[in-house]
Design a protein around this motif. Structure first.
Motif, PDB file in Angstrom:
ATOM      1  N   ARG A 132       0.818  -1.213   0.000  1.00 45.81           N
ATOM      2  CA  ARG A 132       0.000   0.000   0.000  1.00 45.81           C
ATOM      3  C   ARG A 132       0.851   1.262   0.000  1.00 45.81           C
ATOM      4  NH1 ARG A 132      -4.410  -1.627   4.747  1.00 45.81           N
ATOM      5  NH2 ARG A 132      -5.180  -3.563   3.748  1.00 45.81           N
ATOM      6  N   GLN A 133       2.088   1.139   0.470  1.00 46.12           N
ATOM      7  CA  GLN A 133       2.946   2.309   0.554  1.00 46.12           C
ATOM      8  C   GLN A 133       3.376   2.753  -0.835  1.00 46.12           C
ATOM      9  OE1 GLN A 133       6.679   1.637   2.529  1.00 46.12           O
ATOM     10  NE2 GLN A 133       7.234   3.809   2.588  1.00 46.12           N
ATOM     11  N   LYS A 134       3.183   4.026  -1.131  1.00 43.86           N
ATOM     12  CA  LYS A 134       3.659   4.600  -2.371  1.00 43.86           C
ATOM     13  C   LYS A 134       4.961   5.327  -2.095  1.00 43.86           C
ATOM     14  CE  LYS A 134      -0.831   5.081  -4.662  1.00 43.86           C
ATOM     15  NZ  LYS A 134      -1.777   6.018  -5.350  1.00 43.86           N
ATOM     16  N   GLY A 204       8.798  -8.758   5.626  1.00 42.19           N
ATOM     17  CA  GLY A 204       7.515  -8.225   5.200  1.00 42.19           C
ATOM     18  C   GLY A 204       6.384  -8.716   6.088  1.00 42.19           C
ATOM     19  N   PHE A 205       6.453  -9.978   6.482  1.00 44.92           N
ATOM     20  CA  PHE A 205       5.462 -10.498   7.428  1.00 44.92           C
ATOM     21  C   PHE A 205       5.608  -9.836   8.789  1.00 44.92           C
ATOM     22  CE2 PHE A 205       4.515 -13.679   4.334  1.00 44.92           C
ATOM     23  CZ  PHE A 205       3.283 -14.221   4.693  1.00 44.92           C
ATOM     24  N   LEU A 206       6.836  -9.551   9.197  1.00 48.73           N
ATOM     25  CA  LEU A 206       7.086  -9.040  10.551  1.00 48.73           C
ATOM     26  C   LEU A 206       6.607  -7.610  10.727  1.00 48.73           C
ATOM     27  CD1 LEU A 206       8.432  -9.867  13.246  1.00 48.73           C
ATOM     28  CD2 LEU A 206      10.573  -8.898  12.345  1.00 48.73           C
ATOM     29  N   SER A 207       6.634  -6.798   9.673  1.00 50.80           N
ATOM     30  CA  SER A 207       6.348  -5.372   9.793  1.00 50.80           C
ATOM     31  C   SER A 207       4.879  -5.059   9.532  1.00 50.80           C
ATOM     32  CB  SER A 207       7.221  -4.591   8.805  1.00 50.80           C
ATOM     33  OG  SER A 207       6.916  -3.217   8.861  1.00 50.80           O
ATOM     34  N   ARG A 208       4.284  -4.257  10.426  1.00 52.05           N
ATOM     35  CA  ARG A 208       2.888  -3.834  10.246  1.00 52.05           C
ATOM     36  C   ARG A 208       2.708  -3.004   8.978  1.00 52.05           C
ATOM     37  NH1 ARG A 208       1.472  -0.205  14.321  1.00 52.05           N
ATOM     38  NH2 ARG A 208       3.662  -0.022  14.898  1.00 52.05           N
ATOM     39  N   ALA A 209       3.796  -2.371   8.509  1.00 54.26           N
ATOM     40  CA  ALA A 209       3.703  -1.538   7.310  1.00 54.26           C
ATOM     41  C   ALA A 209       3.525  -2.372   6.045  1.00 54.26           C
ATOM     42  CB  ALA A 209       4.953  -0.671   7.187  1.00 54.26           C
ATOM     43  N   ASP A 210       3.811  -3.680   6.123  1.00 53.79           N
ATOM     44  CA  ASP A 210       3.702  -4.554   4.956  1.00 53.79           C
ATOM     45  C   ASP A 210       2.686  -5.670   5.131  1.00 53.79           C
ATOM     46  OD1 ASP A 210       5.809  -3.355   3.356  1.00 53.79           O
ATOM     47  OD2 ASP A 210       7.214  -4.195   4.783  1.00 53.79           O
ATOM     48  N   ASN A 211       2.313  -5.951   6.358  1.00 53.74           N
ATOM     49  CA  ASN A 211       1.469  -7.108   6.658  1.00 53.74           C
ATOM     50  C   ASN A 211       0.097  -6.627   7.124  1.00 53.74           C
ATOM     51  OD1 ASN A 211       0.218  -9.403   7.684  1.00 53.74           O
ATOM     52  ND2 ASN A 211       2.069 -10.196   8.666  1.00 53.74           N
ATOM     53  N   PHE A 212      -0.911  -6.847   6.269  1.00 55.36           N
ATOM     54  CA  PHE A 212      -2.282  -6.438   6.603  1.00 55.36           C
ATOM     55  C   PHE A 212      -3.199  -7.661   6.701  1.00 55.36           C
ATOM     56  CE2 PHE A 212      -0.424  -3.399   3.453  1.00 55.36           C
ATOM     57  CZ  PHE A 212       0.031  -2.468   4.385  1.00 55.36           C
ATOM     58  N   ARG A 213      -2.613  -8.795   6.953  1.00 50.55           N
ATOM     59  CA  ARG A 213      -3.360 -10.048   6.958  1.00 50.55           C
ATOM     60  C   ARG A 213      -4.261 -10.146   8.194  1.00 50.55           C
ATOM     61  NH1 ARG A 213      -0.374 -13.809   3.428  1.00 50.55           N
ATOM     62  NH2 ARG A 213      -1.430 -15.560   4.425  1.00 50.55           N
ATOM     63  N   THR A 214      -5.303 -10.956   8.064  1.00 50.53           N
ATOM     64  CA  THR A 214      -6.219 -11.198   9.184  1.00 50.53           C
ATOM     65  C   THR A 214      -6.200 -12.655   9.624  1.00 50.53           C
ATOM     66  OG1 THR A 214      -8.052 -11.533   7.623  1.00 50.53           O
ATOM     67  CG2 THR A 214      -7.743  -9.303   8.513  1.00 50.53           C
ATOM     68  N   GLY A 251      16.733  -3.787  13.621  1.00 47.53           N
ATOM     69  CA  GLY A 251      16.465  -3.265  14.959  1.00 47.53           C
ATOM     70  C   GLY A 251      15.518  -2.092  14.927  1.00 47.53           C
ATOM     71  N   ARG A 252      15.350  -1.546  13.727  1.00 43.53           N
ATOM     72  CA  ARG A 252      14.384  -0.471  13.503  1.00 43.53           C
ATOM     73  C   ARG A 252      14.246  -0.279  12.009  1.00 43.53           C
ATOM     74  NH1 ARG A 252      15.291   6.029  14.456  1.00 43.53           N
ATOM     75  NH2 ARG A 252      13.369   6.679  13.406  1.00 43.53           N
ATOM     76  N   GLU A 253      13.030   0.014  11.546  1.00 51.65           N
ATOM     77  CA  GLU A 253      12.813   0.450  10.177  1.00 51.65           C
ATOM     78  C   GLU A 253      12.632   1.958  10.175  1.00 51.65           C
ATOM     79  OE1 GLU A 253      10.623  -3.565   8.364  1.00 51.65           O
ATOM     80  OE2 GLU A 253       9.458  -1.724   8.675  1.00 51.65           O
ATOM     81  N   PHE A 254      13.209   2.618   9.185  1.00 53.81           N
ATOM     82  CA  PHE A 254      13.155   4.073   9.098  1.00 53.81           C
ATOM     83  C   PHE A 254      12.196   4.478   7.986  1.00 53.81           C
ATOM     84  CE2 PHE A 254      17.257   2.820  10.701  1.00 53.81           C
ATOM     85  CZ  PHE A 254      17.501   3.693  11.755  1.00 53.81           C
ATOM     86  N   GLY A 255      11.307   5.422   8.291  1.00 55.67           N
ATOM     87  CA  GLY A 255      10.446   5.989   7.272  1.00 55.67           C
ATOM     88  C   GLY A 255       9.106   5.299   7.151  1.00 55.67           C
ATOM     89  N   GLY A 256       8.040   6.090   7.134  1.00 59.34           N
ATOM     90  CA  GLY A 256       6.718   5.548   6.893  1.00 59.34           C
ATOM     91  C   GLY A 256       5.986   5.151   8.161  1.00 59.34           C
ATOM     92  N   PRO A 257       4.664   5.235   8.131  1.00 61.69           N
ATOM     93  CA  PRO A 257       3.866   4.819   9.286  1.00 61.69           C
ATOM     94  C   PRO A 257       3.924   3.315   9.478  1.00 61.69           C
ATOM     95  CG  PRO A 257       2.437   5.319   7.416  1.00 61.69           C
ATOM     96  CD  PRO A 257       3.818   5.735   7.022  1.00 61.69           C
ATOM     97  N   ASP A 258       3.800   2.883  10.718  1.00 64.83           N
ATOM     98  CA  ASP A 258       3.765   1.465  11.088  1.00 64.83           C
ATOM     99  C   ASP A 258       5.069   0.727  10.807  1.00 64.83           C
ATOM    100  OD1 ASP A 258       1.107   1.659  11.957  1.00 64.83           O
ATOM    101  OD2 ASP A 258       0.342   1.309   9.930  1.00 64.83           O
ATOM    102  N   TRP A 285      16.861  -0.637   8.447  1.00 64.97           N
ATOM    103  CA  TRP A 285      16.373  -0.564   7.067  1.00 64.97           C
ATOM    104  C   TRP A 285      15.561   0.697   6.848  1.00 64.97           C
ATOM    105  CZ3 TRP A 285      11.323  -2.354   4.747  1.00 64.97           C
ATOM    106  CH2 TRP A 285      11.373  -2.299   3.356  1.00 64.97           C
ATOM    107  N   GLY A 286      15.950   1.452   5.803  1.00 64.19           N
ATOM    108  CA  GLY A 286      15.141   2.577   5.357  1.00 64.19           C
ATOM    109  C   GLY A 286      14.125   2.086   4.344  1.00 64.19           C
ATOM    110  N   ARG A 287      12.874   2.326   4.599  1.00 65.62           N
ATOM    111  CA  ARG A 287      11.812   1.719   3.795  1.00 65.62           C
ATOM    112  C   ARG A 287      11.742   2.284   2.372  1.00 65.62           C
ATOM    113  NH1 ARG A 287       8.374  -1.561   5.967  1.00 65.62           N
ATOM    114  NH2 ARG A 287       6.880  -1.053   4.324  1.00 65.62           N
ATOM    115  N   ASN A 288      12.238   3.491   2.172  1.00 64.73           N
ATOM    116  CA  ASN A 288      12.265   4.068   0.830  1.00 64.73           C
ATOM    117  C   ASN A 288      13.713   4.277   0.415  1.00 64.73           C
ATOM    118  OD1 ASN A 288      12.106   5.486  -1.539  1.00 64.73           O
ATOM    119  ND2 ASN A 288      10.766   7.105  -0.761  1.00 64.73           N
ATOM    120  N   PRO A 289      14.250   3.438  -0.463  1.00 60.51           N
ATOM    121  CA  PRO A 289      15.667   3.561  -0.818  1.00 60.51           C
ATOM    122  C   PRO A 289      16.010   4.884  -1.470  1.00 60.51           C
ATOM    123  CG  PRO A 289      14.534   2.096  -2.352  1.00 60.51           C
ATOM    124  CD  PRO A 289      13.580   2.369  -1.230  1.00 60.51           C
TER     125      PRO A 289
END
Length: 715
Positions: A132-134, A204-214, A251-258, A285-289
């Motif tokens: 979903r992230q643009k 991708g599974f670990l991060s809320r910014a990529d995982n919207f599964r139910t 240890g941390r992702e940089f950039g973007g909500p969640d 990891w910076g989410r936007n290279p």
């Protein structure tokens, strides 16, 4: 820069990870070299890793190796782990590393949403959820058309599609990891690293910014970590105690909500330990290279993730590895303070594969430093083999050791900048007698001056100083290299490393006393050189700095100029390439109102991509007003007049706007040309004259080191 008196007892102490005993606490962090062929490890790959193992590195961690090759792969130049046909290459690599007495870890990866080979082969990318992230792509405005074309060619111009993996897919990928680990065990390697970071499928599974599964793989952190834990457990069951199992996590992702937080990463690490991990490798990891690549995975901050590793270490009982521009002194301190158990170095070991041996020998000052220029990393954006600005042997380790010269010659080098000093170093290593002449009072040339705005360059100058001193190179400062003097030295070969020629702007007002070129700025800052035409105030400030010793130290100049800078409040920098962009930021950080005029669209050339994107962002954040496609037309006593071309999408000029900016100082950062006037003067005086560095082609530090190496290695 490491000093000779510093000791590294913690880094050099033995250690253990799971079943594997290590000779020291230094690992080589995974750096993709793109040297394999269709998944098969080639000899160049082996040579690369063995050079670092022979250099003393306790454990080599390979670049990404694809568990499902070619499915889930980002390159056909990365090693594959999905078939027994890949075993001979892996076995040869393990055997060669073991001959050095050190250990090998194979990094196992499924690239998920960045698996470029899936896009090329028209397979949908396997992801936990449709992204979903643009991404903000505005930084691409500073890419040349050629760079954009090379980036697009990596996926063949094809558009990606996505497949949200099912429970059956998860089970299949888990099996791929377990089978890959069995092949690693068969190859004789010592460890595997399961990659759960940098946006690949497990992270991708670990991060809320990529995982919207139910389902049971989405929602809570326990659910989001489930896939990685199942992979770890399956690998553990497959290899038992035969291999050490490392798990890499951001240890941390940089950039973007969640984005993944440190608290979440720490909690996940506890789950990974329970699932069977023997060590946790903490990255970032910076989410936007295109906007924060230099936050992660390859940070520009020294010791960027040490505190992240420390947070994880408090939560687990297994060893923790820290990475992220870890210099030897930073790693020693991190282990001594209990923030990490091991350190992993990537770019620094590309720059100097013999780092650990040099520490063990008590000669840390001999470690060739990484200058954090991102030249190596840039090549990965178009799937090429990384280069190193300071180590021309990267990717071709057979260039070393240097062959001894068949006949000893007397080499006179004119210029003590990076090209001159590197020429002297390599030529002396090969057995030649070298004399270096420089008209200034210090070593370094443009490398010294660039250290004002780019502190990471200074350790390279210190290293070149140390090496030429160790080798006994005859260096003569304050010495003008006239044809008569050179002839009196009776050289066999003269190497001209005199740097580029910098002209004043050929526009009305270009000769005013407040207009500076790179040469006059250097004279002002150092108190050395031609200061004629400068105001009495600036000349006095330069002389005062020289007398007090301040201008001998780039660090002191940087600190003093934050409080006292002998110029007005308004500065205009003409030229937004590498030099102009960094000078603009330097002045803005010292409270000046800076306007930057650049005659093209792309800023920061020829900086490597990630560094360029970051430099443009930092310059903008520092408050610099930037005008692209701008041409200065006139300089007055207090303003610069310029025209700005307004262009359409095709690059055609549709309108020209006349503008002006206030200026109490103007810095002209254009007009840098390669030239060696002395070459013509030496015709008939010396039979063999070579030209290196910016005098040959303006390619900055990379060009200086590489051209010097090539010429000196062939003398």
């Amino acid at each position: 820069m490491a000093t000779k008196t510093q000791t590294y007892t913690h880094l050099l102490s033995a250690g253990r990870i799971g079943p594997v005993q290590l000779n020291n606490r230094v690992m080589m962090s995974a750096m993709d070299m793109n040297l394999s062929a269709d998944g098969v490890v080639e000899q160049e790959d082996i040579d690369h890793f063995v050079a670092r193992a022979a250099g003393g590195t306790g454990m080599i961690i390979t670049g990404c190796c694809s568990v499902g090759y070619p499915v889930g792969s980002t390159s056909k130049k990365e090693p594959g782990l999905s078939d027994d046909k890949f075993l001979p290459g892996l076995t040869a690599l393990a055997d060669a590393v073991h001959e050095t007495g050190n250990k090998l870890c194979i990094q196992m990866v499924h690239h998920g949403k960045v698996a470029r080979i899936d896009t090329i082969d028209e397979r949908p990318l396997q992801v936990p959820s449709t992204p979903r992230q643009k991404l903000d792509l505005s930084a691409l405005a500073d890419n040349t058309p050629g760079e954009l074309a090379k980036m697009a060619a990596v996926t063949g111009g094809k558009q990606e599609s996505y497949h949200e993996v099912t429970a059956e897919d998860i089970a299949e990928i888990t099996r791929l990891y377990a089978d890959a680990a069995r092949r690693v065990r068969t190859s004789g390697a010592d460890a595997v690293e399961i990659h759960c970071a940098h946006g690949y499928i497990l992270s991708g599974f670990l991060s809320r910014a990529d995982n919207f599964r139910t389902d049971e793989y989405g929602g809570s952190l326990e659910n989001r970590a489930r896939f990685a834990c199942e992979v770890i457990a399956a690998v553990k069951e497959a290899v038992g105690e035969d291999l050490a199992i490392l798990v890499r996590v951001s240890g941390r992702e940089f950039g973007g909500p969640d984005a993944l937080s440190t608290a979440e990463a720490t909690a996940a690490a506890r789950m990974f330990e329970k699932a069977g991990a023997d060590a946790i490798d903490v990255t970032g990891w910076g989410r936007n290279p295109f906007s924060n690549f230099t936050d992660g995975p390859l940070p520009d901050q020294v010791g960027a993730y040490v505190d992240l590793a420390a947070a994880v270490k408090q939560a687990v009982t297994i060893p923790v590895v820290t990475v992220g521009r870890v210099l030897p002194e930073v790693g020693e301190q991190a282990i001594a303070e209990g923030k990490a158990d091991y350190v992993a170095m990537g770019r620094q070991l590309l720059a100097d594969p013999d780092l650990v041996n040099k520490l063990r020998a008590g000669t840390p000052e001999r470690v060739r430093p990484c200058i954090n220029c991102y030249v190596c990393v840039q090549e990965n954006f178009w799937d090429a083999t990384p280069l190193c600005a300071v180590n021309p042997a990267l990717g071709n380790e057979t260039l070393l050791p240097f062959p001894t010269a068949q006949a000893r010659k007397h080499i006179v080098v004119v210029g003590a900048g990076p090209a001159g000093l590197e020429t002297a170093r390599v030529a002396t290593e090969r057995g030649h007698r070298v004399t270096v002449l420089d008209k200034t009072d210090r070593l370094g040339g443009t490398l010294w001056f660039s250290s004002l705005t780019t502190p990471a360059n200074y350790p390279l100058l210190e290293w070149l100083k140390n090496e030429t001193a160790r080798l006994g190179v005859d260096i003569r400062l304050n010495t003008e290299a006239t044809p008569e003097l050179i002839a009196s030295l009776r050289p066999d070969t003269v190497v001209l490393a005199t740097g580029a020629v910098r002209d004043r702007p050929q526009i009305p007002g270009g000769d005013l006393p407040h207009v500076h070129t790179g040469d006059t700025m250097r004279a002002l800052m150092t108190g050395v050189g031609d200061t004629a035409g400068q105001s009495w105030y600036l000349r006095a400030a330069g002389k005062l700095g020289k007398l007090s010793g301040i201008t001998k130290s780039p660090r002191l100049i940087r600190e003093v100029t934050k409080k006292f800078l002998p110029m007005g409040k308004d500065a205009v920098v003409i030229g937004g390439s590498l030099v102009g962009l960094e000078l603009a930021e330097f002045l803005a950080e010292r409270g000046r109102r800076v306007t930057l005029l650049h005659d093209e669209q792309q800023l920061g050339l020829p900086m490597a991509l990630p560094r360029r994107w970051t430099a443009v962002r930092h310059t903008t954040e520092a408050g610099v007003t930037i005008h692209r496609n701008a041409e200065a037309t006139r300089i007055t006593a207090d303003r610069v007049e310029f025209d700005v071309a307004v262009k359409d999408r095709k690059g055609n000029t549709t309108e020209t706007k006349a503008m002006s900016a206030p200026a109490s100082m103007v810095i002209y950062a254009l007009g840098t040309d390669a030239a060696a006037p002395l070459e013509q003067q030496l015709a008939g005086v010396v039979g063999d004259v070579r030209v290196v560095g910016d005098a040959s082609s303006v390619d900055y530090i990379e060009g200086a080191i590489h051209t010097a190496w090539k010429v000196a290695a062939g003398l």
